[in-house]
Design a protein around this motif. Structure first.
Motif, PDB file in Angstrom:
ATOM      1  N   VAL A   8       0.892  -1.142  -0.014  1.00  0.00           N
ATOM      2  CA  VAL A   8       0.041  -0.032  -0.002  1.00  0.00           C
ATOM      3  C   VAL A   8       0.837   1.339  -0.018  1.00  0.00           C
ATOM      4  N   ALA A   9       0.564   1.941  -0.946  1.00  0.00           N
ATOM      5  CA  ALA A   9       1.288   3.125  -1.282  1.00  0.00           C
ATOM      6  C   ALA A   9       0.724   4.461  -1.709  1.00  0.00           C
ATOM      7  N   ALA A  10      -0.250   4.451  -1.227  1.00  0.00           N
ATOM      8  CA  ALA A  10      -1.421   5.628  -1.618  1.00  0.00           C
ATOM      9  C   ALA A  10      -1.509   6.775  -0.594  1.00  0.00           C
ATOM     10  N   GLY A  11      -0.720   6.901   0.448  1.00  0.00           N
ATOM     11  CA  GLY A  11      -0.935   7.760   1.264  1.00  0.00           C
ATOM     12  C   GLY A  11      -0.259   8.859   1.027  1.00  0.00           C
ATOM     13  N   ARG A  12      -0.407  10.066   1.716  1.00  0.00           N
ATOM     14  CA  ARG A  12       0.320  11.311   1.293  1.00  0.00           C
ATOM     15  C   ARG A  12       1.391  11.794   2.238  1.00  0.00           C
ATOM     16  N   GLY A  13       1.771  10.791   3.248  1.00  0.00           N
ATOM     17  CA  GLY A  13       2.875  10.996   3.967  1.00  0.00           C
ATOM     18  C   GLY A  13       2.915  12.385   4.640  1.00  0.00           C
ATOM     19  N   GLU A  14       1.671  12.996   5.395  1.00  0.00           N
ATOM     20  CA  GLU A  14       1.800  14.417   5.759  1.00  0.00           C
ATOM     21  C   GLU A  14       2.705  14.484   6.869  1.00  0.00           C
ATOM     22  N   ARG A  15       2.952  13.354   7.482  1.00  0.00           N
ATOM     23  CA  ARG A  15       3.995  13.639   8.864  1.00  0.00           C
ATOM     24  C   ARG A  15       5.316  13.451   8.340  1.00  0.00           C
ATOM     25  N   ALA A  16       5.738  13.181   7.419  1.00  0.00           N
ATOM     26  CA  ALA A  16       7.028  12.913   7.053  1.00  0.00           C
ATOM     27  C   ALA A  16       8.109  14.144   6.630  1.00  0.00           C
ATOM     28  N   LYS A  22       5.919  10.606   1.122  1.00  0.00           N
ATOM     29  CA  LYS A  22       7.228   9.882   1.418  1.00  0.00           C
ATOM     30  C   LYS A  22       7.675   8.562   0.722  1.00  0.00           C
ATOM     31  N   GLN A  23       6.804   8.036   0.220  1.00  0.00           N
ATOM     32  CA  GLN A  23       7.157   6.644  -0.667  1.00  0.00           C
ATOM     33  C   GLN A  23       7.997   7.097  -1.900  1.00  0.00           C
ATOM     34  N   TYR A  24       7.803   8.245  -2.198  1.00  0.00           N
ATOM     35  CA  TYR A  24       8.832   8.621  -3.431  1.00  0.00           C
ATOM     36  C   TYR A  24      10.075   9.322  -3.161  1.00  0.00           C
ATOM     37  N   GLY A  82      -5.646   3.729  -4.931  1.00  0.00           N
ATOM     38  CA  GLY A  82      -6.075   3.178  -3.603  1.00  0.00           C
ATOM     39  C   GLY A  82      -7.407   4.365  -3.155  1.00  0.00           C
ATOM     40  N   GLY A  83      -7.641   4.508  -1.768  1.00  0.00           N
ATOM     41  CA  GLY A  83      -8.486   5.116  -1.477  1.00  0.00           C
ATOM     42  C   GLY A  83      -8.146   6.287  -0.342  1.00  0.00           C
ATOM     43  N   THR A  84      -8.996   6.923   0.407  1.00  0.00           N
ATOM     44  CA  THR A  84      -8.519   8.197   1.160  1.00  0.00           C
ATOM     45  C   THR A  84      -8.122   7.382   2.665  1.00  0.00           C
ATOM     46  N   THR A  85      -8.366   6.221   2.885  1.00  0.00           N
ATOM     47  CA  THR A  85      -7.662   5.632   4.111  1.00  0.00           C
ATOM     48  C   THR A  85      -6.922   4.653   3.754  1.00  0.00           C
ATOM     49  N   ARG A  86      -5.958   4.002   4.597  1.00  0.00           N
ATOM     50  CA  ARG A  86      -5.091   3.138   4.415  1.00  0.00           C
ATOM     51  C   ARG A  86      -5.941   1.648   4.153  1.00  0.00           C
ATOM     52  N   GLN A  87      -6.996   1.647   5.120  1.00  0.00           N
ATOM     53  CA  GLN A  87      -7.929   0.363   4.829  1.00  0.00           C
ATOM     54  C   GLN A  87      -8.731   0.411   3.559  1.00  0.00           C
ATOM     55  N   GLN A  88      -8.981   1.649   2.911  1.00  0.00           N
ATOM     56  CA  GLN A  88      -9.700   1.544   1.457  1.00  0.00           C
ATOM     57  C   GLN A  88      -8.736   1.175   0.575  1.00  0.00           C
ATOM     58  N   SER A  89      -7.293   1.625   0.741  1.00  0.00           N
ATOM     59  CA  SER A  89      -6.446   1.109  -0.333  1.00  0.00           C
ATOM     60  C   SER A  89      -5.971  -0.360  -0.200  1.00  0.00           C
ATOM     61  N   VAL A  90      -6.056  -0.877   0.909  1.00  0.00           N
ATOM     62  CA  VAL A  90      -5.928  -2.432   1.166  1.00  0.00           C
ATOM     63  C   VAL A  90      -6.945  -2.889   0.469  1.00  0.00           C
ATOM     64  N   HIS A 108       1.613  -5.166   3.136  1.00  0.00           N
ATOM     65  CA  HIS A 108       3.205  -4.362   3.413  1.00  0.00           C
ATOM     66  C   HIS A 108       2.963  -3.002   3.139  1.00  0.00           C
ATOM     67  N   ASP A 109       3.201  -2.291   4.263  1.00  0.00           N
ATOM     68  CA  ASP A 109       3.351  -0.762   3.919  1.00  0.00           C
ATOM     69  C   ASP A 109       4.664  -0.214   3.230  1.00  0.00           C
ATOM     70  N   ALA A 110       4.228   0.430   1.868  1.00  0.00           N
ATOM     71  CA  ALA A 110       5.366   1.006   1.202  1.00  0.00           C
ATOM     72  C   ALA A 110       6.486   1.774   2.216  1.00  0.00           C
ATOM     73  N   ALA A 111       5.975   2.581   3.241  1.00  0.00           N
ATOM     74  CA  ALA A 111       6.874   3.174   4.124  1.00  0.00           C
ATOM     75  C   ALA A 111       7.786   2.083   4.953  1.00  0.00           C
ATOM     76  N   ARG A 112       7.865   0.755   4.828  1.00  0.00           N
ATOM     77  CA  ARG A 112       8.797   0.158   5.573  1.00  0.00           C
ATOM     78  C   ARG A 112       9.541  -0.573   4.614  1.00  0.00           C
ATOM     79  N   ILE A 211      11.450  -0.435  10.377  1.00  0.00           N
ATOM     80  CA  ILE A 211      10.670   0.788  11.004  1.00  0.00           C
ATOM     81  C   ILE A 211       9.813   1.071   9.790  1.00  0.00           C
ATOM     82  N   LYS A 212       8.706   1.899  10.399  1.00  0.00           N
ATOM     83  CA  LYS A 212       7.796   2.478   9.376  1.00  0.00           C
ATOM     84  C   LYS A 212       8.351   4.213   9.282  1.00  0.00           C
ATOM     85  N   LEU A 213       8.833   4.623   8.068  1.00  0.00           N
ATOM     86  CA  LEU A 213       9.156   5.989   7.952  1.00  0.00           C
ATOM     87  C   LEU A 213       8.128   6.789   8.113  1.00  0.00           C
TER      88      LEU A 213
HETATM   89  N1  CTP Z   1      -1.593   4.328   2.864  1.00  0.00           N
HETATM   90  C1  CTP Z   1      -2.252   4.084   1.610  1.00  0.00           C
HETATM   91  N2  CTP Z   1      -3.489   4.872   1.423  1.00  0.00           N
HETATM   92  C2  CTP Z   1      -4.014   5.673   2.424  1.00  0.00           C
HETATM   93  C3  CTP Z   1      -3.222   5.974   3.614  1.00  0.00           C
HETATM   94  C4  CTP Z   1      -2.112   5.372   3.702  1.00  0.00           C
HETATM   95  O1  CTP Z   1      -2.026   3.127   0.840  1.00  0.00           O
HETATM   96  N3  CTP Z   1      -5.092   6.318   2.161  1.00  0.00           N
HETATM   97  C5  CTP Z   1      -0.428   3.495   2.860  1.00  0.00           C
HETATM   98  C6  CTP Z   1       0.755   4.557   3.223  1.00  0.00           C
HETATM   99  O2  CTP Z   1       1.248   5.183   1.628  1.00  0.00           O
HETATM  100  C7  CTP Z   1       1.873   3.795   3.654  1.00  0.00           C
HETATM  101  C8  CTP Z   1       1.026   3.149   4.519  1.00  0.00           C
HETATM  102  O3  CTP Z   1      -0.210   2.925   4.102  1.00  0.00           O
HETATM  103  O4  CTP Z   1       2.815   2.998   2.862  1.00  0.00           O
HETATM  104  C9  CTP Z   1       0.913   3.382   6.190  1.00  0.00           C
HETATM  105  O5  CTP Z   1       0.419   4.634   6.394  1.00  0.00           O
HETATM  106  P1  CTP Z   1       1.235   5.799   6.984  1.00  0.00           P
HETATM  107  O6  CTP Z   1       2.534   5.741   7.644  1.00  0.00           O
HETATM  108  O7  CTP Z   1       0.091   6.512   7.759  1.00  0.00           O
HETATM  109  O8  CTP Z   1       1.332   6.718   5.405  1.00  0.00           O
HETATM  110  P2  CTP Z   1       0.664   8.117   5.114  1.00  0.00           P
HETATM  111  O9  CTP Z   1      -0.844   8.046   5.393  1.00  0.00           O
HETATM  112  O10 CTP Z   1       1.092   8.287   3.641  1.00  0.00           O
HETATM  113  O11 CTP Z   1       1.320   9.066   6.219  1.00  0.00           O
HETATM  114  P3  CTP Z   1       0.684  10.358   6.920  1.00  0.00           P
HETATM  115  O12 CTP Z   1      -0.175   9.483   7.859  1.00  0.00           O
HETATM  116  O13 CTP Z   1       1.871  10.871   7.804  1.00  0.00           O
HETATM  117  O14 CTP Z   1      -0.056  11.067   6.157  1.00  0.00           O
END
Ligand code: CTP
Ligand code: MG
Length: 388
Positions: A8-16, A22-24, A82-90, A108-112, A211-213
């Motif tokens: 799963v690599a669809a997050g925005r990495g807002e805390r990074a 962050k995955q790029y 993916g979707g707006t939450t990790r769960q939706q992306s999975v 697996h989280d792309a961020a690990r 670790i999860k980046l």
């Molecule tokens: N992820 C995803 N789809 C989302 C949110 C998260 O695929 N809508 C993925 C992220 O790309 C990451 C993994 O889930 O590889 C773990 O999530 P997290 O570490 O929280 O990443 P982000 O949501 O991108 O970071 P942040 O919460 O800081 O914005």
């Protein structure tokens, strides 16, 4: 029947705190996503890999996967959105695998990016027991639970606690069913859906390195882990000839003589280039810019530095500092020091505090002392990727 890794690599990495998702971001020259793909693809247990990406990231994804060696890239399926939450992306990833021969899935989280082959084997081997296996580590900190007022409510027994990671491995049908049944329930990992449905999840030994980046500090630590410190030096000498100026560190300095050289004869920049070439095993400046080649006639040496830095970056390296010593009776550089440091900072991307610039005469001794020419020595410290 196959074992598929879902990244799963669809997050925005807002805390990074990275310029983009962050995955790029690059760690020691290679994107986090390419590192994660590589780590999974290299395992013989994994038959195929499916990435779940953000709709805006297709170009970033296409660039990133070029870093994965061709033979491993063959395992990649066409990514899904993916979707707006990790769960939706999975969920999006699992649905895309629903009509395939996938028997076991590793989520697996792309961020690990630091998981090992051994960890992959441990989770895959543990799946048959209950259909769900996750990496878990004993806690080293004592964990507290808060009450509504934000003060400590209680202290769970540390021996019973685990910090869990990905990849989490499941019998495909089991986890697809759990996700479908639990679409309305927000969780941060996949195993908790199985738990909520009364299923059993097997912990296997996790990895401290995995670790999860998440924060900028995680990136700083990871960069240090992946690189090592190298020192390298460069040396250059040029004779004076006719003219009214010399160019040093890219700054034109009026003088009663000029420099005898094919290019602008900037000894400081030539020595800097040689230090960088030396650090990355890329020969010397004469090999890259032969004096016999007419295109370098009167060329500004900043061009040479830009090339050296480009090669350094391509190898995933970065300058840490550069310390210059100029040996010359004349010209005196005091008045020009600030401009020279500015110029070196612009060319190298280093902060001014990481640039040393000293000059000395040779007390009238030798050729330099007789004013026949000038010499520059440059010592650089660099960070370069360790062997994988
Ligand atoms: N992820 C995803 N789809 C989302 C949110 C998260 O695929 N809508 C993925 C992220 O790309 C990451 C993994 O889930 O590889 C773990 O999530 P997290 O570490 O929280 O990443 P982000 O949501 O991108 O970071 P942040 O919460 O800081 O914005
Ligand atoms: Mg998140």
């Amino acid at each position: 029947m196959s074992i598929i890794a879902l990244i799963v690599a669809a997050g925005r990495g807002e805390r990074a705190g990275q310029p983009g998702p962050k995955q790029y971001a690059r760690l020691a020259g290679e994107t986090v996503l390419a590192r994660s793909i590589h780590a999974l693809a290299i395992s013989k247990r994994i038959d195929a890999i499916l990435c779940v990406i953000h709709a805006d990231d297709r170009a970033l994804y296409d660039e990133a996967i070029k870093e994965v060696p061709q033979r491993l890239r063959k395992k990649l399926r066409t990514p899904v959105i993916g979707g707006t939450t990790r769960q939706q992306s999975v969920m999006a990833g699992l649905e895309a695998l629903a009509e395939t021969d996938c028997e076991t899935v590793l989520i697996h989280d792309a961020a690990r990016p630091f998981l090992s082959k051994k960890l992959i084997e441990r989770v895959v081997d543990a799946v048959p027991t209950t259909g769900a296996a996750i990496p878990a580590l004993p806690m080293t900190d004592t964990i507290k639970e808060l009450d509504a007022a934000g003060t400590i409510a209680k202290t769970p027994d540390r021996a019973q606690l685990r910090a869990v990671q990905t990849p989490q491995a499941f019998t495909f049908k089991l986890i697809l069913g759990a996700h479908r049944a639990m679409v309305d329930r927000e969780t941060t990992d996949d195993a908790s859906l199985i738990e909520a449905l009364g299923g059993r999840v097997m912990p296997v030994e996790g990895e401290r390195d995995n670790i999860k980046l998440t924060t900028p500090e995680d990136f700083a630590v990871a960069e240090l882990k992946l690189t090592e410190t190298i020192s390298a030096m460069g040396y250059d000498v040029h004779a004076f000839g006719d003219g009214d100026h010399v160019t040093l560190a890219g700054v034109k300095i009026p003088h009663t003589r000029g420099i005898l050289a094919h290019s602008d004869g900037d000894v400081i920049l030539h020595a800097l280039c040689d230090a960088i070439f030396g650090a990355i095993g890329a020969g010397d400046i004469g090999q890259h810019f032969p004096p016999s080649d007419p295109q370098w006639k009167d060329a500004p040496s900043s061009t040479f530095v830009a090339h050296a830095i480009k090669l350094l970056k391509e190898q995933g390296g970065a300058l840490v500092n550069c310390d210059v010593t100029l040996l010359a009776e004349e010209p005196r550089i005091g008045k020009h020091r600030e401009a020279m440091i500015e110029s070196l900072a612009t060319m190298t991307g280093l902060k001014k505090e990481r640039i040393g610039l000293k000059a000395t005469t040779t007390e009238k001794l030798g050729a330099i002392g007789r004013g026949e020419g000038l010499v520059a020595q440059v010592l650089c410290t660099l960070r370069l990727p360790r062997e994988r």
